[in-house]
Design a protein around this motif. Structure first.
Motif, mmCIF file in Angstrom:
data_model
loop_
_atom_site.group_PDB
_atom_site.id
_atom_site.type_symbol
_atom_site.label_atom_id
_atom_site.label_comp_id
_atom_site.label_asym_id
_atom_site.label_seq_id
_atom_site.Cartn_x
_atom_site.Cartn_y
_atom_site.Cartn_z
ATOM 1 N N TYR A 148 0.830 -1.229 0.000
ATOM 2 C CA TYR A 148 0.000 0.000 0.000
ATOM 3 C C TYR A 148 0.857 1.268 0.000
ATOM 4 C CZ TYR A 148 -3.622 3.316 1.405
ATOM 5 O OH TYR A 148 -4.476 4.391 1.466
ATOM 6 N N THR A 190 -5.089 0.609 -3.833
ATOM 7 C CA THR A 190 -5.857 0.940 -2.623
ATOM 8 C C THR A 190 -7.005 -0.063 -2.478
ATOM 9 O OG1 THR A 190 -7.469 2.416 -3.674
ATOM 10 C CG2 THR A 190 -5.354 3.395 -3.055
ATOM 11 N N SER A 191 -7.701 0.009 -1.353
ATOM 12 C CA SER A 191 -8.693 -1.046 -1.053
ATOM 13 C C SER A 191 -9.995 -0.901 -1.845
ATOM 14 C CB SER A 191 -9.027 -1.022 0.435
ATOM 15 O OG SER A 191 -9.770 0.147 0.750
ATOM 16 N N THR A 192 -10.315 0.307 -2.311
ATOM 17 C CA THR A 192 -11.633 0.664 -2.881
ATOM 18 C C THR A 192 -12.791 0.238 -1.967
ATOM 19 O OG1 THR A 192 -11.804 -1.282 -4.317
ATOM 20 C CG2 THR A 192 -10.858 0.683 -5.302
ATOM 21 N N LEU A 193 -12.559 0.272 -0.680
ATOM 22 C CA LEU A 193 -13.618 -0.100 0.276
ATOM 23 C C LEU A 193 -14.527 1.075 0.638
ATOM 24 C CD1 LEU A 193 -11.819 -2.510 2.764
ATOM 25 C CD2 LEU A 193 -14.058 -2.930 1.734
ATOM 26 N N SER A 194 -14.205 2.272 0.150
ATOM 27 C CA SER A 194 -14.919 3.464 0.638
ATOM 28 C C SER A 194 -16.448 3.400 0.483
ATOM 29 C CB SER A 194 -14.364 4.731 -0.018
ATOM 30 O OG SER A 194 -14.281 4.590 -1.411
ATOM 31 N N TRP A 209 -2.005 2.240 5.788
ATOM 32 C CA TRP A 209 -3.447 2.140 5.498
ATOM 33 C C TRP A 209 -4.258 2.586 6.723
ATOM 34 C CZ3 TRP A 209 -7.736 -1.567 6.239
ATOM 35 C CH2 TRP A 209 -8.789 -1.338 5.338
ATOM 36 N N GLU A 250 -4.810 6.142 6.930
ATOM 37 C CA GLU A 250 -5.920 6.656 6.103
ATOM 38 C C GLU A 250 -7.253 6.455 6.824
ATOM 39 O OE1 GLU A 250 -5.293 8.465 3.294
ATOM 40 O OE2 GLU A 250 -3.265 8.113 4.007
ATOM 41 N N ASN A 293 -7.815 8.620 -4.766
ATOM 42 C CA ASN A 293 -7.533 9.722 -3.839
ATOM 43 C C ASN A 293 -6.547 10.746 -4.405
ATOM 44 O OD1 ASN A 293 -7.595 11.052 -1.185
ATOM 45 N ND2 ASN A 293 -5.463 10.399 -1.093
ATOM 46 N N ARG A 353 -8.454 12.885 -6.634
ATOM 47 C CA ARG A 353 -9.382 13.812 -5.943
ATOM 48 C C ARG A 353 -8.607 15.061 -5.524
ATOM 49 N NH1 ARG A 353 -14.033 10.070 -2.927
ATOM 50 N NH2 ARG A 353 -13.402 8.163 -3.929
ATOM 51 N N ASP A 384 -19.310 6.840 -2.898
ATOM 52 C CA ASP A 384 -18.861 6.859 -1.502
ATOM 53 C C ASP A 384 -19.032 8.242 -0.868
ATOM 54 O OD1 ASP A 384 -16.804 8.496 -2.431
ATOM 55 O OD2 ASP A 384 -15.245 6.992 -2.252
ATOM 56 N N ASP A 439 -19.420 11.176 1.221
ATOM 57 C CA ASP A 439 -19.537 11.229 2.679
ATOM 58 C C ASP A 439 -19.261 12.673 3.073
ATOM 59 O OD1 ASP A 439 -19.180 9.939 5.519
ATOM 60 O OD2 ASP A 439 -17.444 11.232 5.222
ATOM 61 N N ASN A 489 -15.608 14.333 2.341
ATOM 62 C CA ASN A 489 -15.639 15.160 1.139
ATOM 63 C C ASN A 489 -15.350 16.620 1.488
ATOM 64 O OD1 ASN A 489 -16.083 15.351 -1.714
ATOM 65 N ND2 ASN A 489 -18.069 16.288 -1.292
HETATM 66 C C1 LIG Z 1 -11.491 16.380 -2.563
HETATM 67 C C2 LIG Z 1 -11.661 15.060 -1.853
HETATM 68 C C3 LIG Z 1 -12.925 14.535 -1.673
HETATM 69 C C4 LIG Z 1 -13.106 13.298 -1.005
HETATM 70 N N1 LIG Z 1 -14.385 12.807 -0.825
HETATM 71 C C5 LIG Z 1 -14.552 11.638 -0.143
HETATM 72 C C6 LIG Z 1 -15.860 11.126 0.088
HETATM 73 O O1 LIG Z 1 -16.877 11.739 -0.257
HETATM 74 N N2 LIG Z 1 -15.971 9.923 0.720
HETATM 75 C C7 LIG Z 1 -14.856 9.217 1.148
HETATM 76 O O2 LIG Z 1 -15.020 8.125 1.720
HETATM 77 N N3 LIG Z 1 -13.625 9.705 0.969
HETATM 78 C C8 LIG Z 1 -13.432 10.878 0.325
HETATM 79 N N4 LIG Z 1 -12.167 11.350 0.122
HETATM 80 C C9 LIG Z 1 -11.022 10.627 0.701
HETATM 81 C C10 LIG Z 1 -10.380 9.562 -0.211
HETATM 82 O O3 LIG Z 1 -10.122 10.101 -1.467
HETATM 83 C C11 LIG Z 1 -11.243 8.310 -0.362
HETATM 84 O O4 LIG Z 1 -11.644 7.846 0.899
HETATM 85 C C12 LIG Z 1 -10.438 7.194 -1.044
HETATM 86 O O5 LIG Z 1 -10.033 7.602 -2.317
HETATM 87 C C13 LIG Z 1 -11.304 5.954 -1.141
HETATM 88 O O6 LIG Z 1 -10.604 4.937 -1.808
HETATM 89 P P1 LIG Z 1 -10.173 3.607 -1.059
HETATM 90 O O7 LIG Z 1 -11.358 3.032 -0.356
HETATM 91 O O8 LIG Z 1 -9.466 2.764 -2.033
HETATM 92 O O9 LIG Z 1 -9.160 4.169 0.031
HETATM 93 P P2 LIG Z 1 -7.964 3.466 0.822
HETATM 94 O O10 LIG Z 1 -6.721 4.166 0.406
HETATM 95 O O11 LIG Z 1 -8.002 2.010 0.718
HETATM 96 O O12 LIG Z 1 -8.263 3.921 2.322
HETATM 97 C C14 LIG Z 1 -9.108 3.153 3.195
HETATM 98 C C15 LIG Z 1 -10.247 3.993 3.708
HETATM 99 O O13 LIG Z 1 -9.751 5.068 4.491
HETATM 100 C C16 LIG Z 1 -10.608 6.199 4.331
HETATM 101 N N5 LIG Z 1 -9.810 7.287 3.741
HETATM 102 C C17 LIG Z 1 -8.739 7.170 2.938
HETATM 103 N N6 LIG Z 1 -8.235 8.382 2.644
HETATM 104 C C18 LIG Z 1 -9.022 9.279 3.272
HETATM 105 C C19 LIG Z 1 -9.020 10.708 3.346
HETATM 106 N N7 LIG Z 1 -8.082 11.457 2.750
HETATM 107 N N8 LIG Z 1 -10.005 11.307 4.047
HETATM 108 C C20 LIG Z 1 -10.944 10.576 4.688
HETATM 109 N N9 LIG Z 1 -10.994 9.231 4.657
HETATM 110 C C21 LIG Z 1 -10.038 8.590 3.959
HETATM 111 C C22 LIG Z 1 -11.729 5.775 3.411
HETATM 112 O O14 LIG Z 1 -12.804 5.337 4.204
HETATM 113 C C23 LIG Z 1 -11.097 4.624 2.639
HETATM 114 O O15 LIG Z 1 -12.040 3.711 2.119
HETATM 115 C C24 LIG Z 1 -11.966 12.595 -0.529
HETATM 116 C C25 LIG Z 1 -10.685 13.134 -0.728
HETATM 117 C C26 LIG Z 1 -10.526 14.350 -1.380
HETATM 118 C C27 LIG Z 1 -9.145 14.909 -1.572
#
Ligand SMILES: Cc1cc2nc3c(=O)[nH]c(=O)nc-3n(C[C@H](O)[C@H](O)[C@H](O)COP(=O)(O)OP(=O)(O)OC[C@H]3O[C@@H](n4cnc5c(N)ncnc54)[C@H](O)[C@@H]3O)c2cc1C
Length: 463
Positions: free
Chosen positions: A225, A237-241, A270, A273, A340, A343, A371, A373, A377
């Protein structure tokens, strides 16, 4: 009888409200759809459909425990309070259990529900199931909430133990049919948006799918990771969001699984995050003004944001002429999800290079994310626009082309989502200039000039 009101906690495993209700005896599960509220909150059709499909799975899982799921529809939150009161009276409930949600509207709604239930003589209990540590208990040495992530995360790690799992309890004695309540409707008739079939393949519903994803991620990918998480063309990444946001998997299960994977730095990165997720939930709880369309740093609300509809439209449609931005915006539209790193790049491009009000981008993301939130967000947008909790100063402005060269070096991600650029080589694909095909736009903004414009706007802001 004990009532569990399900919201963004659509699972039976390790669900604190459900387990507390089951400990008290027979349970009825309740879900209330609020389509007008969804609209006010800009909830995306793809996310609402994900909720619908997860509710169908939840109904099946509950029926194995002989717990009936009753669904009802109210226009908005005040309407849902009336339905709860009707249900508690009709079912002669002894207790009501709900898992806390932290945005301000939801906090206010739950205060009203708890006091209305207590007036009816019902024991009403709120559980902190969505997060690892209850808001209000992670404080600095002066007893204040943290405003910056790193010290917050360090304190959390000191406080956190390997979380316990909610106890497994037996089923109800029989799956009865509860007496009808106000607003009751079949699950499929709760005002859902029209579904698109591709959403089911992209984001399969149910706890089984979520758990398999978590198990798979923690069995191997989590080890890489730290190295892979910033590269959008990799499955790093996990795409678990979506499952975490809708509560189809518990945050404690994620933390526990990563801790037990024992595969070096990856799981710890991880878990960091997961703590970002936690941090932003604590922020919206402690600083209610961010729930009211205001900047976390309120002095920055006077920044001279631009409101140019054409620039905004080009950004939304992935037609800015900056390939990595366009690929990312098209990924969002096509899949309901965005990596991420992207984003951050797209949010910074909108708020810094285009100097558009970050709230426009925040809303667009909510309208399209599976996702979506509020806390993550809003936190992510304010971080990118430098109006939020970022410890770095406003002059951190990503150059999207440099980012593209670094994080999509071969251009594979761009080629996938911007097929009109697929013939370009790995050097020119990031910044095609005159090599661009006719159908692809020229950049809508000069990156150097717009960077200077953003710096001047922040510097001259009268605060
Ligand atoms: C402008 C912007 C908007 C975003 N909007 C959202 C949103 O609406 N919903 C959302 O769940 N995340 C949001 N994120 C955070 C992050 O981009 C996503 O959680 C992440 O891309 C989800 O992919 P993943 O499950 O593979 O994450 P992984 O990298 O596998 O991370 C595991 C989990 O950790 C949490 N996480 C990871 N990074 C962040 C972060 N920076 N902030 C908060 N939680 C995090 C999420 O729940 C995620 O599923 C945002 C980030 C930015 C910069």
């Amino acid at each position: 009888m004990n009532v569990v009101w399900f919201r963004t906690d659509l699972r039976i495993e390790d669900n604190l409200a459900l387990e507390a209700a089951r400990q008290r005896g027979e349970v009825i599960a309740l879900y209330i759809a609020t389509p007008d509220q969804w609209q006010t909150h800009n909830d995306a059709p793809i996310k609402l459909d994900f909720w619908r499909r997860n509710l169908l799975e939840l109904e099946k899982a509950l029926s194995r425990l002989k717990i009936p799921l009753v669904c009802a529809q109210a226009p908005d939150y005040p309407g849902s309070i009336e339905i709860i009161c009707s249900a508690l009276s009709v079912w002669q409930a002894d207790s009501l259990h709900l898992n806390a949600e932290y945005p301000l509207n939801e906090v206010r709604r739950d205060h009203q529900v708890l006091s209305a239930a207590r007036e009816l003589g019902v024991e009403a209990v709120i559980h902190h199931d969505q997060i690892l540590i209850e808001p209000g208990s992670v404080l600095n040495n002066s007893g204040e909430p943290f405003k910056v992530f790193t010290p917050f995360s360090k304190k959390c790690r000191v406080m956190l133990q390997l979380p316990d799992r909610a106890e497994k309890l037996g089923p109800n004695s029989s799956l009865g049919v509860p007496e009808a309540i106000k607003g009751q409707k079949p699950l499929e008739e709760l005002g859902w948006p029209a579904p698109e079939s591709r959403w089911t393949d992209l984001w399969p519903a149910g706890e089984k799918a979520a758990r398999e994803k978590l198990k798979h991620f923690c069995s191997q990918p989590v080890a890489g990771y730290k190295q892979n998480r910033d590269f959008p063309a990799l499955p790093g990444t996990s795409t678990l969001s979506p499952w975490l946001t809708s509560g189809v998997i518990s945050i404690r299960d994620c933390w526990r699984e990563a801790t037990l994977s024992h595969s070096g730095e990856g799981p710890e990165t991880w878990k960091n995050e997961l703590l970002w997720r936690e941090f932003y939930k604590h922020i919206i709880f402690h600083y209610p003004h961010v729930n009211m369309n205001k900047a976390f740093r309120q002095e920055l609300d006077s920044l001279p944001w631009r409101y140019d509809e054409n620039d905004f439209k080009a950004w939304c449609e992935g037609k800015t002429g900056i390939p990595i931005v366009d690929a990312a915006m098209r990924q969002l539209k096509e899949t309901g999800w965005m990596h991420n790193r992207l984003r951050m790049i797209t949010a910074m491009f909108l708020s810094k290079n285009l100097l558009l009000d970050w709230r426009w981008g925040e809303k667009w993301f909510m309208e399209h994310l599976v996702d979506g939130d509020f806390s993550a967000n809003n936190g992510g947008w304010q971080w990118s626009a430098s109006t939020g909790t970022d410890a770095a100063p406003y002059f951190r402005i990503f150059n999207p082309i440099t980012q593209s060269q670094r994080f999509d070096a071969q251009g594979d991600f761009i080629r996938y989502f911007v097929p009109e650029l697929s013939e370009l080589d790995e050097k020119s694909i990031h910044d095609p200039g005159m090599l661009k095909p006719a159908e692809y736009p020229l950049p809508i903004v000069d990156l150097k000039m717009s960077r200077q414009r953003a710096l001047a706007a922040f510097k001259n802001n009268k605060f």
